[in-house]
Design a protein around this motif. Structure first.
Motif, PDB file in Angstrom:
ATOM      1  N   LEU A 127     -10.645  11.269 -21.481  1.00  0.00           N
ATOM      2  CA  LEU A 127      -9.659  10.182 -21.548  1.00  0.00           C
ATOM      3  C   LEU A 127     -10.168   8.914 -20.878  1.00  0.00           C
ATOM      4  CD1 LEU A 127      -6.439  12.236 -20.694  1.00  0.00           C
ATOM      5  CD2 LEU A 127      -7.399  11.730 -22.948  1.00  0.00           C
ATOM      6  N   PHE A 128     -11.044   9.069 -19.887  1.00  0.00           N
ATOM      7  CA  PHE A 128     -11.613   7.910 -19.223  1.00  0.00           C
ATOM      8  C   PHE A 128     -12.803   7.339 -20.002  1.00  0.00           C
ATOM      9  CE2 PHE A 128      -9.643   9.647 -15.208  1.00  0.00           C
ATOM     10  CZ  PHE A 128      -8.806   8.566 -14.994  1.00  0.00           C
ATOM     11  N   ALA A 184      -5.590  23.416 -20.840  1.00  0.00           N
ATOM     12  CA  ALA A 184      -5.498  24.156 -22.097  1.00  0.00           C
ATOM     13  C   ALA A 184      -5.061  23.242 -23.239  1.00  0.00           C
ATOM     14  CB  ALA A 184      -4.519  25.320 -21.958  1.00  0.00           C
ATOM     15  N   ASP A 185      -4.192  22.264 -22.926  1.00  0.00           N
ATOM     16  CA  ASP A 185      -3.734  21.331 -23.949  1.00  0.00           C
ATOM     17  C   ASP A 185      -4.886  20.491 -24.490  1.00  0.00           C
ATOM     18  OD1 ASP A 185      -1.110  22.143 -23.905  1.00  0.00           O
ATOM     19  OD2 ASP A 185      -0.490  20.666 -22.422  1.00  0.00           O
ATOM     20  N   LEU A 186      -5.591  19.839 -23.606  1.00  0.00           N
ATOM     21  CA  LEU A 186      -6.660  18.956 -24.053  1.00  0.00           C
ATOM     22  C   LEU A 186      -7.834  19.739 -24.622  1.00  0.00           C
ATOM     23  CD1 LEU A 186      -7.375  16.069 -24.415  1.00  0.00           C
ATOM     24  CD2 LEU A 186      -8.228  15.979 -22.065  1.00  0.00           C
ATOM     25  N   ARG A 187      -8.031  20.938 -24.157  1.00  0.00           N
ATOM     26  CA  ARG A 187      -9.100  21.771 -24.711  1.00  0.00           C
ATOM     27  C   ARG A 187      -8.868  22.043 -26.190  1.00  0.00           C
ATOM     28  NH1 ARG A 187     -13.335  24.646 -22.902  1.00  0.00           N
ATOM     29  NH2 ARG A 187     -14.049  26.340 -24.243  1.00  0.00           N
ATOM     30  N   GLN A 188      -7.602  22.128 -26.593  1.00  0.00           N
ATOM     31  CA  GLN A 188      -7.301  22.364 -28.009  1.00  0.00           C
ATOM     32  C   GLN A 188      -7.745  21.207 -28.892  1.00  0.00           C
ATOM     33  OE1 GLN A 188      -3.311  23.877 -28.927  1.00  0.00           O
ATOM     34  NE2 GLN A 188      -3.054  24.377 -26.762  1.00  0.00           N
ATOM     35  N   ALA A 226     -17.096  12.839 -31.347  1.00  0.00           N
ATOM     36  CA  ALA A 226     -16.799  13.970 -32.233  1.00  0.00           C
ATOM     37  C   ALA A 226     -15.323  14.348 -32.142  1.00  0.00           C
ATOM     38  CB  ALA A 226     -17.682  15.167 -31.877  1.00  0.00           C
ATOM     39  N   THR A 227     -14.752  14.235 -30.949  1.00  0.00           N
ATOM     40  CA  THR A 227     -13.325  14.517 -30.769  1.00  0.00           C
ATOM     41  C   THR A 227     -12.474  13.525 -31.548  1.00  0.00           C
ATOM     42  OG1 THR A 227     -13.700  15.430 -28.549  1.00  0.00           O
ATOM     43  CG2 THR A 227     -11.461  14.708 -29.073  1.00  0.00           C
ATOM     44  N   LEU A 228     -12.808  12.258 -31.428  1.00  0.00           N
ATOM     45  CA  LEU A 228     -12.035  11.219 -32.115  1.00  0.00           C
ATOM     46  C   LEU A 228     -12.179  11.345 -33.630  1.00  0.00           C
ATOM     47  CD1 LEU A 228     -12.856   8.153 -29.820  1.00  0.00           C
ATOM     48  CD2 LEU A 228     -10.939   9.763 -29.654  1.00  0.00           C
ATOM     49  N   ALA A 237     -10.335  18.795 -27.800  1.00  0.00           N
ATOM     50  CA  ALA A 237     -11.686  18.336 -27.499  1.00  0.00           C
ATOM     51  C   ALA A 237     -12.730  19.005 -28.381  1.00  0.00           C
ATOM     52  CB  ALA A 237     -11.999  18.602 -26.031  1.00  0.00           C
ATOM     53  N   ALA A 238     -13.749  18.233 -28.752  1.00  0.00           N
ATOM     54  CA  ALA A 238     -14.903  18.772 -29.489  1.00  0.00           C
ATOM     55  C   ALA A 238     -15.882  19.334 -28.464  1.00  0.00           C
ATOM     56  CB  ALA A 238     -15.556  17.677 -30.320  1.00  0.00           C
ATOM     57  N   LEU A 239     -15.986  20.646 -28.440  1.00  0.00           N
ATOM     58  CA  LEU A 239     -16.803  21.346 -27.453  1.00  0.00           C
ATOM     59  C   LEU A 239     -17.868  22.178 -28.146  1.00  0.00           C
ATOM     60  CD1 LEU A 239     -13.787  22.611 -25.336  1.00  0.00           C
ATOM     61  CD2 LEU A 239     -15.361  20.802 -24.637  1.00  0.00           C
ATOM     62  N   SER A 240     -19.044  22.227 -27.534  1.00  0.00           N
ATOM     63  CA  SER A 240     -20.112  23.054 -28.086  1.00  0.00           C
ATOM     64  C   SER A 240     -21.005  23.537 -26.959  1.00  0.00           C
ATOM     65  CB  SER A 240     -20.939  22.267 -29.115  1.00  0.00           C
ATOM     66  OG  SER A 240     -21.553  21.141 -28.509  1.00  0.00           O
ATOM     67  N   ASP A 241     -21.534  24.727 -27.117  1.00  0.00           N
ATOM     68  CA  ASP A 241     -22.488  25.253 -26.147  1.00  0.00           C
ATOM     69  C   ASP A 241     -23.847  24.608 -26.385  1.00  0.00           C
ATOM     70  OD1 ASP A 241     -20.614  26.972 -25.008  1.00  0.00           O
ATOM     71  OD2 ASP A 241     -21.070  28.572 -26.437  1.00  0.00           O
ATOM     72  N   VAL A 242     -24.517  24.247 -25.310  1.00  0.00           N
ATOM     73  CA  VAL A 242     -25.860  23.688 -25.406  1.00  0.00           C
ATOM     74  C   VAL A 242     -26.780  24.459 -24.472  1.00  0.00           C
ATOM     75  CG1 VAL A 242     -25.144  21.368 -26.092  1.00  0.00           C
ATOM     76  CG2 VAL A 242     -25.292  21.939 -23.659  1.00  0.00           C
ATOM     77  N   THR A 243     -28.056  24.394 -24.740  1.00  0.00           N
ATOM     78  CA  THR A 243     -29.025  25.055 -23.865  1.00  0.00           C
ATOM     79  C   THR A 243     -29.413  24.109 -22.737  1.00  0.00           C
ATOM     80  OG1 THR A 243     -30.974  24.264 -25.069  1.00  0.00           O
ATOM     81  CG2 THR A 243     -29.919  26.292 -25.868  1.00  0.00           C
ATOM     82  N   TRP A 244     -29.951  24.690 -21.689  1.00  0.00           N
ATOM     83  CA  TRP A 244     -30.428  23.859 -20.587  1.00  0.00           C
ATOM     84  C   TRP A 244     -31.564  22.954 -21.053  1.00  0.00           C
ATOM     85  CZ3 TRP A 244     -27.431  23.250 -16.678  1.00  0.00           C
ATOM     86  CH2 TRP A 244     -26.609  24.280 -16.223  1.00  0.00           C
TER      87      TRP A 244
END
Length: 326
Positions: free
Chosen positions: A180-181, A4-8, A203-205, A10-17
């Motif tokens: 992180l890796f 939950a911490d890192l999710r706050q 995008a996160t950075l 991270a740059a996340l987006s839904d993508v299609t298959w």
């Protein structure tokens, strides 16, 4: 750091298959397998996956049900298996073992009082990746000609490394440590219904105006699988501290925080044990008939439970073909 911490951050987006089709995904095998294992145990009668000698191979149900998702969407999985446990992770492993033991005790109590639903829920929490589970999974993947890579340590680190090198288009994990890796792109929700979720490192950075090293420092302050972090410090506080004080050492000195093994954890994320000794062979030729015999005849899994999974694998190979990977 908790998910939950890192999710706050991270740059996340839904993508299609369709957006991720014709790609290679370096999958954190233990993470992927554990999710299918626990789901199978939670929702399936144990007679389905228990042999006459008492061996439980719920993993085989999970693999047969999980692999079609890749093939149906033109994704080539490369399963990356963990190597030895990193010394710094021993405390985390011990805590997980203790949680399983507590869940096992509560499961036995639930069975005694006849609470089948609670017993099944707790049974899922007691699962671990045994030698039998890992061995039969690898055997099944070999029969289906699905590529496997052995990491020297953390599978997530190896998957991220493969993505950085361009040997895979994505790392694949439900956890966040691939960020992180240094994995440029990670596909999440590969074990869930619906479409994937893309985690983007650059995008996160950019969003937070920090480097990868800075993000690692933020994570260490919050806590990772390799260190407990600072009490009361969440992602916003940690990010502000790193931004204000320059790096982990500046933040520790300015705030008077104690972070045991900070230098070792930092080095682990920056330069994790990985290997170049692997081959990603995408020219595959799955033997579905042999795989079906292995699962049903050799390991006595209920045929009805895996019938649709094998059908989906066969259908996907006919519909999409494998020549695109050669």
């Amino acid at each position: 750091m908790g998910n939950a911490d890192l999710r706050q951050l991270a740059a996340l987006s839904d993508v299609t298959w369709d957006e991720v089709a014709d790609s290679v995904v370096a999958v954190d095998a233990h993470n992927w397998l554990y999710r299918y294992l626990t789901t199978t145990v939670k929702w399936t009668n144990d007679a389905v996956y228990t042999t006459s000698e008492g061996a439980e191979v719920a993993n085989l149900v999970g693999v047969v049900q999980g692999l079609p998702k890749f093939f149906e969407h033109d994704l080539m999985p490369v399963f990356v298996f963990d190597g030895g446990v990193t010394e710094l992770k021993e405390a985390e492993v011990s805590e997980r073992r203790a949680k399983r033991e507590r869940a096992e005790k509560r499961r036995a109590e639930a069975e005694e009082r006849g609470d089948a639903i609670e017993a099944a829920r707790l049974e899922a929490r007691t699962q671990r990746l045994t030698d039998t589970i890992l061995g039969t999974t690898r055997d099944l993947l070999a029969i289906l000609d699905v590529p496997v890579v052995d990491a020297p340590a953390e599978g997530e680190a190896q998957a991220a490394y493969m993505a950085r090198r361009g040997d895979a288009d994505y790392a694949g994990s439900e956890d966040y440590d691939t960020l992180l890796f240094g994995a440029p792109h990670t596909l999440r929700q590969l074990t869930s219904k619906g479409t994937p979720e893309l985690m983007d490192l650059d995008a996160t950075l950019d969003r937070h105006g920090i480097s990868l090293e800075g993000l690692i420092d933020v994570a260490i302050l919050c806590g990772t699988d390799f260190n407990p972090g600072v009490d009361g410090v969440g992602p916003k506080t940690a990010l502000r501290a790193i931004t204000d004080h320059g790096d982990l050492w500046g933040a520790i000195e300015a705030e008077g925080w104690q972070v045991p093994n900070a230098d070792r954890v930092r080095d682990l994320f920056r330069d994790p044990p990985v290997t170049d000794d692997y081959t990603v062979d995408t020219d595959i030729d799955p033997d579905v008939a042999a795989a079906r015999e292995f699962v049903i005849e050799q390991w006595e899994v209920d045929a009805d439970e895996v019938a649709r999974g094998f059908e989906r694998i066969e259908e996907s190979l006919v519909q999409t073909g494998l020549d695109r990977w050669t």
